[in-house]
Enzyme design. Structure first.
Site, PDB file in Angstrom:
ATOM      1  CB  CYS A 241      -0.980  -0.051   1.170  1.00 54.09           C
ATOM      2  SG  CYS A 241      -2.364   1.095   0.981  1.00 54.09           S
ATOM      3  CG  HIS A 326      -4.161  -3.864   2.333  1.00 50.35           C
ATOM      4  ND1 HIS A 326      -3.419  -3.602   3.472  1.00 50.35           N
ATOM      5  CD2 HIS A 326      -4.459  -2.651   1.807  1.00 50.35           C
ATOM      6  CE1 HIS A 326      -3.292  -2.292   3.622  1.00 50.35           C
ATOM      7  NE2 HIS A 326      -3.914  -1.699   2.624  1.00 50.35           N
ATOM      8  CG  ASP A 328      -3.137  -7.487   5.052  1.00 50.90           C
ATOM      9  OD1 ASP A 328      -2.538  -6.935   4.118  1.00 50.90           O
ATOM     10  OD2 ASP A 328      -3.996  -6.918   5.737  1.00 50.90           O
TER      11      ASP A 328
END
Length: 356
Positions: A241, A326, A328
């Site tokens: 990011c 992202h 994650d």
């Protein structure tokens, strides 16, 4: 109680709130995610922003203690069409209303969020004020005041012990879920504040470095790129990011402010090496300027399918890459979890790999 959202372009939206009135200001942004409101509210990348949830109902599964990206809320305010007062989920510890009241976060419901989102898409994400009196002179003063993007980045070094590779993280406003993914690889994680020097990181002799996410305009963080330039000469690097934008700036690319950004969990990106597409979780209002890539020292790895913005880069001649999305996936689809495998494979094999 009647509560209003006053936008800097003159528009006024009336809704209501069941909490005590708190006047607050921020950049008004929207998220298209159907779930994941808790992770969104506690995501440091949203620090100080007024969050509009486009899905008509939030709060229905309450708030738990496991899904926070930070211990306290990061958004300045919450707007939704309907907010559930009585959640139903076995993990729920409190309602969203109880959570907002605990941390003094204003919430408005009853607003036509579809109309508001269409206006934000047309005019761009602009400043707004939440108030119980739209005619209050203080509202205009707040609208004229510059938006602040203070963040939840650490101001001290944290060590999470592991038996695997030693990873240094530069924290510009990191999400807990990124740290959790590194821990899942049994990494020995050292988290440094954003103003860390290259020497401080070199002193721990890391195997690799992660540049984290965070809020704000990357162009205002030019003082950070010298550290990145020094570290990329010695260590494998992965950016996420904001970390993607800073890695690009450190290698000659430029950034720009997007009209309304990418915020949600259904953004499709294409891997330009393999041709594969992935649905990803995204949260950014700035991106690398595509026109600046040819004259820089980076190649594009990933591209957004719809607007063709840059979603990932590799630094030429270095073991360094980054992604705008992202991996994650907290919340969101898990398509891109392989990015962490890519990072650890890069460390052990000394090269940026394709998606194996």
């Amino acid at each position: 109680m009647k509560t209003y959202l006053v936008l800097s372009n003159g528009s006024i939206y009336q809704g209501y709130s069941k909490l005590k009135p708190i006047t607050t200001a921020g950049e008004v942004v929207f998220s298209t995610g159907m779930t994941g409101y808790q992770e969104t509210i506690t995501d440091p990348s949203y620090y100080g922003q007024i969050m509009v949830f486009t899905y008509p109902l939030i709060g229905n599964y309450g708030i738990n203690f496991e899904d926070n990206e930070k211990d306290t809320p990061c958004v300045s305010s919450i707007i939704a069409y309907d907010i559930a007062e009585h959640p139903s989920n076995y993990r729920s510890k409190m309602s969203l209303y109880q959570y907002a009241e605990k941390f003094n976060i204003p919430m408005i419901e009853g607003i036509d969020t579809r109309e508001l989102t269409k206006e934000l898409r047309h005019d761009g994400c602009i400043k707004g004020v939440i108030t119980d009196n739209p005619n209050d002179k203080a509202v205009q003063k707040l609208l004229n005041k510059p938006v602040s993007f203070a963040n939840h980045a650490t101001d001290e070094t944290t060590h999470i012990k592991g038996d695997g590779l030693k990873v240094a993280v530069i924290d510009y406003g990191i999400k807990n879920s990124i740290v959790s993914e590194l821990v899942n690889f049994d990494a020995d994680v050292h988290i440094f504040p954003a103003d860390v020097s290259a020497q401080e990181i070199e002193d721990i002799n890391p195997d690799g470095i992660v540049l984290s996410n965070g809020p704000g305009d990357p162009a205002n963080m030019i003082d950070k790129i010298g550290v990145i330039q020094a570290l990329q000469e010695e260590y494998p690097i992965m950016g996420i990011c904001l970390g993607n934008q800073l890695l690009g700036l450190a290698n000659g690319a430029k950034t720009f402010k997007m009209k309304f950004g990418h915020r949600g969990f259904n953004h499709a990106v294409k891997d330009l090496q393999t041709g594969k597409c992935y649905f990803t979780s995204q949260n950014h209002g700035y991106a690398l300027l595509p026109e600046s890539i040819p004259g820089s020292n980076v190649d594009v790895l990933f591209e957004e399918v719809n607007d063709h913005t840059v979603e990932g880069i590799k630094v030429k001649g270095h073991n360094a890459f980054s992604v705008q999305f992202h991996p994650d996936a907290s919340p969101g689809p898990h398509d891109a979890l392989f990015i962490f495998n890519k990072f650890f494979n890069m460390i052990t094999k000394k090269e940026v790999l394709t998606n194996e």
